[in-house]
Design a protein around this motif. Structure first.
Motif, PDB file in Angstrom:
ATOM      1  N   ASP A  48       0.838  -1.205   0.000  1.00  0.00           N
ATOM      2  CA  ASP A  48       0.000   0.000   0.000  1.00  0.00           C
ATOM      3  C   ASP A  48       0.868   1.248   0.000  1.00  0.00           C
ATOM      4  N   CYS A  49       1.962   1.210   0.743  1.00  0.00           N
ATOM      5  CA  CYS A  49       2.881   2.357   0.756  1.00  0.00           C
ATOM      6  C   CYS A  49       3.587   2.508  -0.585  1.00  0.00           C
ATOM      7  N   VAL A  50       3.961   1.395  -1.216  1.00  0.00           N
ATOM      8  CA  VAL A  50       4.554   1.464  -2.561  1.00  0.00           C
ATOM      9  C   VAL A  50       3.555   2.056  -3.544  1.00  0.00           C
ATOM     10  N   ALA A  51       2.288   1.646  -3.435  1.00  0.00           N
ATOM     11  CA  ALA A  51       1.250   2.185  -4.323  1.00  0.00           C
ATOM     12  C   ALA A  51       1.130   3.696  -4.157  1.00  0.00           C
ATOM     13  N   ALA A  52       1.110   4.165  -2.906  1.00  0.00           N
ATOM     14  CA  ALA A  52       0.984   5.599  -2.637  1.00  0.00           C
ATOM     15  C   ALA A  52       2.198   6.364  -3.177  1.00  0.00           C
ATOM     16  N   LYS A  70       1.994   6.611  -6.956  1.00  0.00           N
ATOM     17  CA  LYS A  70       0.993   7.605  -7.353  1.00  0.00           C
ATOM     18  C   LYS A  70       1.565   9.008  -7.228  1.00  0.00           C
ATOM     19  N   ASN A  71       2.339   9.254  -6.176  1.00  0.00           N
ATOM     20  CA  ASN A  71       2.983  10.563  -6.008  1.00  0.00           C
ATOM     21  C   ASN A  71       4.004  10.810  -7.124  1.00  0.00           C
ATOM     22  N   ALA A  72       4.714   9.742  -7.537  1.00  0.00           N
ATOM     23  CA  ALA A  72       5.749   9.882  -8.565  1.00  0.00           C
ATOM     24  C   ALA A  72       5.154   9.993  -9.966  1.00  0.00           C
ATOM     25  N   MET A  73       3.983   9.398 -10.172  1.00  0.00           N
ATOM     26  CA  MET A  73       3.331   9.428 -11.485  1.00  0.00           C
ATOM     27  C   MET A  73       1.835   9.692 -11.288  1.00  0.00           C
ATOM     28  N   PRO A  74       1.444  10.940 -11.082  1.00  0.00           N
ATOM     29  CA  PRO A  74       0.038  11.265 -10.785  1.00  0.00           C
ATOM     30  C   PRO A  74      -0.942  10.846 -11.865  1.00  0.00           C
ATOM     31  N   ASP A  75      -0.482  10.724 -13.131  1.00  0.00           N
ATOM     32  CA  ASP A  75      -1.392  10.366 -14.221  1.00  0.00           C
ATOM     33  C   ASP A  75      -1.387   8.866 -14.527  1.00  0.00           C
ATOM     34  N   THR A 126      -4.974   5.209  -4.178  1.00  0.00           N
ATOM     35  CA  THR A 126      -4.422   5.951  -5.321  1.00  0.00           C
ATOM     36  C   THR A 126      -5.443   6.418  -6.347  1.00  0.00           C
ATOM     37  N   GLY A 127      -6.572   5.739  -6.453  1.00  0.00           N
ATOM     38  CA  GLY A 127      -7.524   6.035  -7.520  1.00  0.00           C
ATOM     39  C   GLY A 127      -7.107   5.470  -8.869  1.00  0.00           C
TER      40      GLY A 127
END
Length: 359
Positions: free
Chosen positions: A143-147, A150-155, A229-230
């Protein structure tokens, strides 16, 4: 004034399922840290013996009687639920915690439990209660890797997660895996959880110790990573030999048999007699590689890797980190994932975890 304004580090809290393999490990470590949880479970002999040894209060009760369950939970500000399979135990415990205004944590990895928790979001907000399943190895590191991705690649439009661990199963985890095989595989497509065959997708992945053949599994991140992350398309992988992948795919043909209640009972009874969790020496030698990959619509890719402590040590440290946070802080009530509650950096702050590298 919040309903939880009187909470402080002296909050009375409970470990339910303290008689189980992981529950006992968490209870012992909690005492080493100066914490004094109430130990609870349905096995009187085991719970009371452990409580006497650790100098803690013991309570013995099951989850079937709603009135008695609520009476046992009332007066506690938090319950760390460690009694699986959570498919059978999480719903009544979440309900009791909501009605008793107690935070709910557990160490599940079961998709259905995460989805049920999210369905309680509005009730939890109104009650000022935090509901956060999955505060152990399932699903804190992924879950932390996912977050972080998402921060590194918002799109990002696609997310793949996975881990490479040599840790053997505890009895509870083994029983949950038997249930999971009967239910088949799960991925998220276009925002929806979708049923697929076991070992639905196979690819080669370098989790951090060299490239390995890997297959998809129905891991909890299929639920939680979307809420974190969505990102609409999510798969989770573990390494698997060619033989292991063949066996998983063969299991697709006998899934109806595996789903029969008497077959489940027989398999779980055998697990109860034959499966023992790893001892301290084995746990100390079983670190874990965690991996994630995010892609956007343009085909750009970011990859994250992380090395952590073994599955059980990480579960102990992560669960108690979340407990400690809730003993000291007053977050807004609601249904959370671990990374939404404490941030993507949670896993790197745990003992035995290295830095997260994103390329």
């Amino acid at each position: 004034m919040s309903q939880l304004d009187n909470f402080d580090t002296q909050m009375k809290w409970m470990i339910y399922g303290a008689n189980g393999y992981t529950g006992e490990l968490i209870a012992r470590d909690a005492v080493k840290r100066g914490l004094k949880p109430v130990l609870a479970g349905r096995s009187r002999a085991k719970v009371e013996a452990l409580a006497r040894e650790l100098g803690l209060e013991a309570r013995v009760f099951g989850l079937e009687d709603e009135v008695r369950l609520l009476a046992q939970i009332k007066g506690h500000g938090l319950v760390l639920h460690c009694a699986g399979p959570f498919s059978a135990t999480a719903v009544p415990m979440m309900e009791a915690c909501l009605r008793a205004n107690a935070h709910y944590l557990d160490i599940t990895g079961e998709i259905a439990v995460f989805e049920h928790a999210q369905s309680l979001n509005e009730r939890a907000r109104a009650a000022g209660v935090v509901i956060c399943p999955g505060v152990g190895f399932d699903v804190v590191p992924t879950d932390c890797v996912a977050a972080a991705l998402k921060n590194a690649m918002p799109d990002a439009t696609h997310l793949a997660l996975g881990f490479d661990s040599r840790s053997s199963f505890s009895p509870g985890t083994a029983k949950t895996s038997i249930e999971g095989m009967a239910q088949g595989g799960k991925v998220r497509r276009d925002g929806k959880i979708t049923s697929v065959p076991l070992a639905y997708r196979v690819r080669r992945i370098d989790f951090g110790a060299g490239e390995k053949l890997a297959m998809t599994i129905p891991w909890g991140d299929v639920s939680t990573a979307w809420h974190t992350t969505g990102i609409a398309n999510i798969e989770v992988f573990i390494p698997g030999s060619a033989g292991m992948i063949r066996c998983a795919r063969f299991a697709n043909w006998i899934r109806p048999l595996l789903g029969l209640s008497f077959v489940q009972r027989l398999l779980k009874a055998r697990i109860g007699k034959t499966v023992v969790g790893p001892d301290q020496e084995k746990r100390a030698d079983q670190g874990t590689y965690v991996w994630g990959e995010a892609r956007n619509a343009c085909g750009e890719c970011r990859t994250a890797r992380l090395h952590t402590a073994n599955v059980y040590s990480l579960t102990i440290d992560a669960a108690l980190a979340v407990v400690d946070y809730l003993l000291q802080m007053r977050p807004t009530g609601g249904a959370y994932t671990p990374a939404l509650l404490l941030g993507a950096e949670l896993v790197t702050q745990l003992p035995g975890s290295g830095a997260m590298n994103i390329e």
